[in-house]
Design a protein around this motif. Structure first.
Motif, PDB file in Angstrom:
ATOM      1  N   ARG A  53       0.910  -0.941  -0.008  1.00  0.00           N
ATOM      2  CA  ARG A  53       0.181   0.024  -0.067  1.00  0.00           C
ATOM      3  C   ARG A  53       0.806   1.228  -0.085  1.00  0.00           C
ATOM      4  N   THR A  54       2.145   0.977   0.388  1.00  0.00           N
ATOM      5  CA  THR A  54       3.201   2.198   0.448  1.00  0.00           C
ATOM      6  C   THR A  54       3.838   2.244  -0.992  1.00  0.00           C
ATOM      7  N   LEU A  55       4.229   1.346  -1.474  1.00  0.00           N
ATOM      8  CA  LEU A  55       5.172   1.240  -2.546  1.00  0.00           C
ATOM      9  C   LEU A  55       4.369   1.847  -3.773  1.00  0.00           C
ATOM     10  N   ILE A  56       3.602   1.426  -4.034  1.00  0.00           N
ATOM     11  CA  ILE A  56       2.651   1.835  -5.161  1.00  0.00           C
ATOM     12  C   ILE A  56       2.497   2.967  -5.223  1.00  0.00           C
ATOM     13  N   PRO A  57       1.937   3.951  -4.500  1.00  0.00           N
ATOM     14  CA  PRO A  57       2.093   5.499  -4.430  1.00  0.00           C
ATOM     15  C   PRO A  57       3.341   5.953  -4.404  1.00  0.00           C
ATOM     16  N   LEU A  58       4.360   5.365  -3.883  1.00  0.00           N
ATOM     17  CA  LEU A  58       5.696   5.696  -3.678  1.00  0.00           C
ATOM     18  C   LEU A  58       6.358   5.958  -5.029  1.00  0.00           C
ATOM     19  N   TRP A  59       5.973   4.854  -5.933  1.00  0.00           N
ATOM     20  CA  TRP A  59       6.804   4.904  -6.923  1.00  0.00           C
ATOM     21  C   TRP A  59       5.909   5.762  -8.107  1.00  0.00           C
ATOM     22  N   PHE A  60       4.531   5.764  -8.181  1.00  0.00           N
ATOM     23  CA  PHE A  60       3.936   6.354  -9.198  1.00  0.00           C
ATOM     24  C   PHE A  60       3.151   7.680  -8.882  1.00  0.00           C
ATOM     25  N   ARG A  61       3.088   8.148  -7.668  1.00  0.00           N
ATOM     26  CA  ARG A  61       2.161   9.233  -7.210  1.00  0.00           C
ATOM     27  C   ARG A  61       3.154  10.098  -6.307  1.00  0.00           C
ATOM     28  N   PRO A  62       3.770  10.953  -7.111  1.00  0.00           N
ATOM     29  CA  PRO A  62       4.667  11.947  -6.497  1.00  0.00           C
ATOM     30  C   PRO A  62       4.319  12.731  -5.321  1.00  0.00           C
ATOM     31  N   GLY A  63       4.591  12.872  -4.413  1.00  0.00           N
ATOM     32  CA  GLY A  63       4.179  13.801  -3.190  1.00  0.00           C
ATOM     33  C   GLY A  63       3.146  13.345  -2.463  1.00  0.00           C
ATOM     34  N   PHE A  64       2.373  12.157  -2.990  1.00  0.00           N
ATOM     35  CA  PHE A  64       1.307  11.691  -2.409  1.00  0.00           C
ATOM     36  C   PHE A  64       1.358  11.138  -0.927  1.00  0.00           C
ATOM     37  N   LEU A  65       2.504  10.475  -0.684  1.00  0.00           N
ATOM     38  CA  LEU A  65       2.464   9.779   0.571  1.00  0.00           C
ATOM     39  C   LEU A  65       3.046  10.888   1.712  1.00  0.00           C
ATOM     40  N   SER A  66       3.848  11.695   1.340  1.00  0.00           N
ATOM     41  CA  SER A  66       4.105  12.982   2.061  1.00  0.00           C
ATOM     42  C   SER A  66       2.930  13.824   2.495  1.00  0.00           C
ATOM     43  N   VAL A  70       1.607  14.041   6.512  1.00  0.00           N
ATOM     44  CA  VAL A  70       1.496  15.260   7.005  1.00  0.00           C
ATOM     45  C   VAL A  70       0.154  15.520   7.660  1.00  0.00           C
ATOM     46  N   SER A  71      -0.873  15.182   6.591  1.00  0.00           N
ATOM     47  CA  SER A  71      -2.223  15.514   7.081  1.00  0.00           C
ATOM     48  C   SER A  71      -3.105  14.441   8.007  1.00  0.00           C
ATOM     49  N   GLY A  72      -2.099  13.603   8.547  1.00  0.00           N
ATOM     50  CA  GLY A  72      -2.609  12.524   9.566  1.00  0.00           C
ATOM     51  C   GLY A  72      -2.915  11.351   9.123  1.00  0.00           C
ATOM     52  N   HIS A  73      -2.879  10.823   7.815  1.00  0.00           N
ATOM     53  CA  HIS A  73      -3.204   9.430   7.302  1.00  0.00           C
ATOM     54  C   HIS A  73      -1.926   8.631   7.688  1.00  0.00           C
ATOM     55  N   ARG A  74      -1.661   7.873   8.558  1.00  0.00           N
ATOM     56  CA  ARG A  74      -0.445   7.219   8.654  1.00  0.00           C
ATOM     57  C   ARG A  74      -0.671   5.863   9.152  1.00  0.00           C
ATOM     58  N   VAL A  75      -1.374   5.312   9.773  1.00  0.00           N
ATOM     59  CA  VAL A  75      -1.653   4.064   9.820  1.00  0.00           C
ATOM     60  C   VAL A  75      -1.652   2.772   8.595  1.00  0.00           C
ATOM     61  N   TYR A 225      10.402  22.015   9.707  1.00  0.00           N
ATOM     62  CA  TYR A 225      11.348  21.221   9.158  1.00  0.00           C
ATOM     63  C   TYR A 225      11.027  19.858   9.137  1.00  0.00           C
ATOM     64  N   MET A 226      10.350  19.410  10.226  1.00  0.00           N
ATOM     65  CA  MET A 226       9.865  17.744  10.047  1.00  0.00           C
ATOM     66  C   MET A 226       8.919  17.568   8.786  1.00  0.00           C
ATOM     67  N   GLU A 227       8.407  18.517   8.247  1.00  0.00           N
ATOM     68  CA  GLU A 227       7.296  18.337   7.106  1.00  0.00           C
ATOM     69  C   GLU A 227       8.394  18.202   5.796  1.00  0.00           C
ATOM     70  N   HIS A 228       9.543  18.878   5.824  1.00  0.00           N
ATOM     71  CA  HIS A 228      10.414  18.729   4.742  1.00  0.00           C
ATOM     72  C   HIS A 228      11.147  17.506   4.803  1.00  0.00           C
ATOM     73  N   LEU A 229      11.658  16.875   6.248  1.00  0.00           N
ATOM     74  CA  LEU A 229      12.155  15.646   6.364  1.00  0.00           C
ATOM     75  C   LEU A 229      11.433  14.625   5.799  1.00  0.00           C
ATOM     76  N   ILE A 230      10.029  14.488   6.023  1.00  0.00           N
ATOM     77  CA  ILE A 230       9.001  13.687   5.412  1.00  0.00           C
ATOM     78  C   ILE A 230       9.448  13.486   3.711  1.00  0.00           C
ATOM     79  N   VAL A 231       9.546  14.532   3.297  1.00  0.00           N
ATOM     80  CA  VAL A 231       9.744  14.558   1.619  1.00  0.00           C
ATOM     81  C   VAL A 231      11.065  14.104   1.447  1.00  0.00           C
ATOM     82  N   ALA A 232      11.933  14.544   2.294  1.00  0.00           N
ATOM     83  CA  ALA A 232      13.264  13.716   2.161  1.00  0.00           C
ATOM     84  C   ALA A 232      13.384  12.431   1.975  1.00  0.00           C
ATOM     85  N   LEU A 233      12.638  11.771   3.224  1.00  0.00           N
ATOM     86  CA  LEU A 233      12.717  10.449   3.600  1.00  0.00           C
ATOM     87  C   LEU A 233      12.123   9.692   2.230  1.00  0.00           C
TER      88      LEU A 233
END
Length: 325
Positions: A53-66, A70-75, A225-233
């Protein structure tokens, strides 16, 4: 009526599965083997679902996971730090296995790079001057990298048959480097193994610098700064995963005997290489949601500064790999 339960740690009255006073869960970790095995496979299955559920948007949806994190959808997703650490460990293990092991032997020693001939395992000959010229050309093709950013490295035979001269270190350090370089020439695998053992730490140190760079460029966005760090990760996890894919496709293309299939794999290899910078650009666009003009300018600044930091870190890591091999 159920009996009142108490926290095993602070003895407070429980109103649920977690203690409201100390936060400890009402759960016993002392159990039989069958219970441990059942829990392990349950956790593994749940983690596997979150991974895909993480890898598919990580590969094909730029910025979606970040944005979601940040908006609270983490589980539903793998946490960014855990995702990066897992990716980094696996990626650099694969890099160490997939990198072509092409030994280079010096067949002539001279101070003139035109007279030093390097011979590879496949029998190809190339002079040191040609090799340095090719390296300089490749560095100049890096987007946003200044033309004068390459650090001069050259072979010298003044004191030893195999020496590596660097103009920015002390004489004592130069002597130690020459000694270690001679040992590495005799057994290059030592330096290669040391390089890939240190590379994950180097990348991990570059992460906060990349996030700091984003913080400076988007200082008016009022983001922490943590919000930018999420994008970096998320960005670095994507880069490492697709770098592994690109390298694997290249090796696969070289091993295929059918020309038409090798051509198809070559197209995929090119597509992966083009998708990496395009993904990073779209990630900045969709996450920060600024106009295209500002996004393109800030992406150019980000890539230029970060490429310079990355190349400097790699050069330093090569030197350390030789010294510590």
């Amino acid at each position: 009526m159920s009996a009142q339960r108490y926290c095993d740690n602070c003895n407070s009255v429980l109103h649920g599965e977690f203690c409201h006073h100390c936060g400890q869960e009402k759960k016993s970790y002392i159990r039989n083997v069958s219970g441990v095995v059942t829990e392990f496979f349950g956790e593994f299955s749940n983690w596997d679902t979150r991974l895909w559920r993480t890898l598919i948007p990580l590969w094909f949806r730029p910025g979606f996971l970040s944005r979601r994190y940040v908006s609270g959808h983490r589980v539903p997703y793998v946490p960014p730090l855990r995702l990066y650490l897992f990716t980094s460990i696996i990626a650099f293990l694969i890099f160490a296995k997939l990198m072509p092991q092409q030994a280079i032997e010096v067949s002539a020693v001279a101070s003139d790079p035109e007279l030093i001939v390097l011979e590879t395992k496949d029998g190809a000959d190339i002079t040191l001057a040609e090799l340095l010229k090719q390296t300089q050309t490749e560095l100049q093709q890096v987007p946003g990298l200044p033309n004068n950013s390459a650090v001069p490295i050259y072979i010298n035979d003044e004191h030893s048959q195999h020496t590596l001269a660097l103009p920015f270190i002390s004489e004592q350090a130069q002597q130690r480097l020459n000694e270690r370089f001679a040992a590495v020439v005799a057994n290059p695998k030592l330096a290669v193994n040391k390089f890939f053992s240190l590379a994950p730490q180097m990348m991990f140190l570059l992460l906060p610098l990349f996030a700091l760079l984003l913080k400076l460029l988007y200082v008016r966005s009022d983001r922490y700064y943590m919000e930018h760090l999420i994008v970096a990760l998320h960005s670095h996890s994507f880069i490492l995963q697709f770098s592994v894919l690109y390298l694997a496709l290249g090796l696969l293309r070289q091993s295929i005997s059918w020309s038409w299939l090798a051509t198809v794999v070559g197209w995929l290899e090119t597509a992966v290489l083009c998708w990496i910078p395009l993904y990073l650009l779209l990630c900045q666009k969709f996450y920060y949601r600024q106009r295209w003009g500002k996004t393109l300018l800030k992406f150019w600044l980000t890539s230029s500064v970060y490429n310079l930091l990355f190349i400097s870190a790699v050069i330093g890591l090569i030197v350390l790999s030789i010294l510590w091999a």
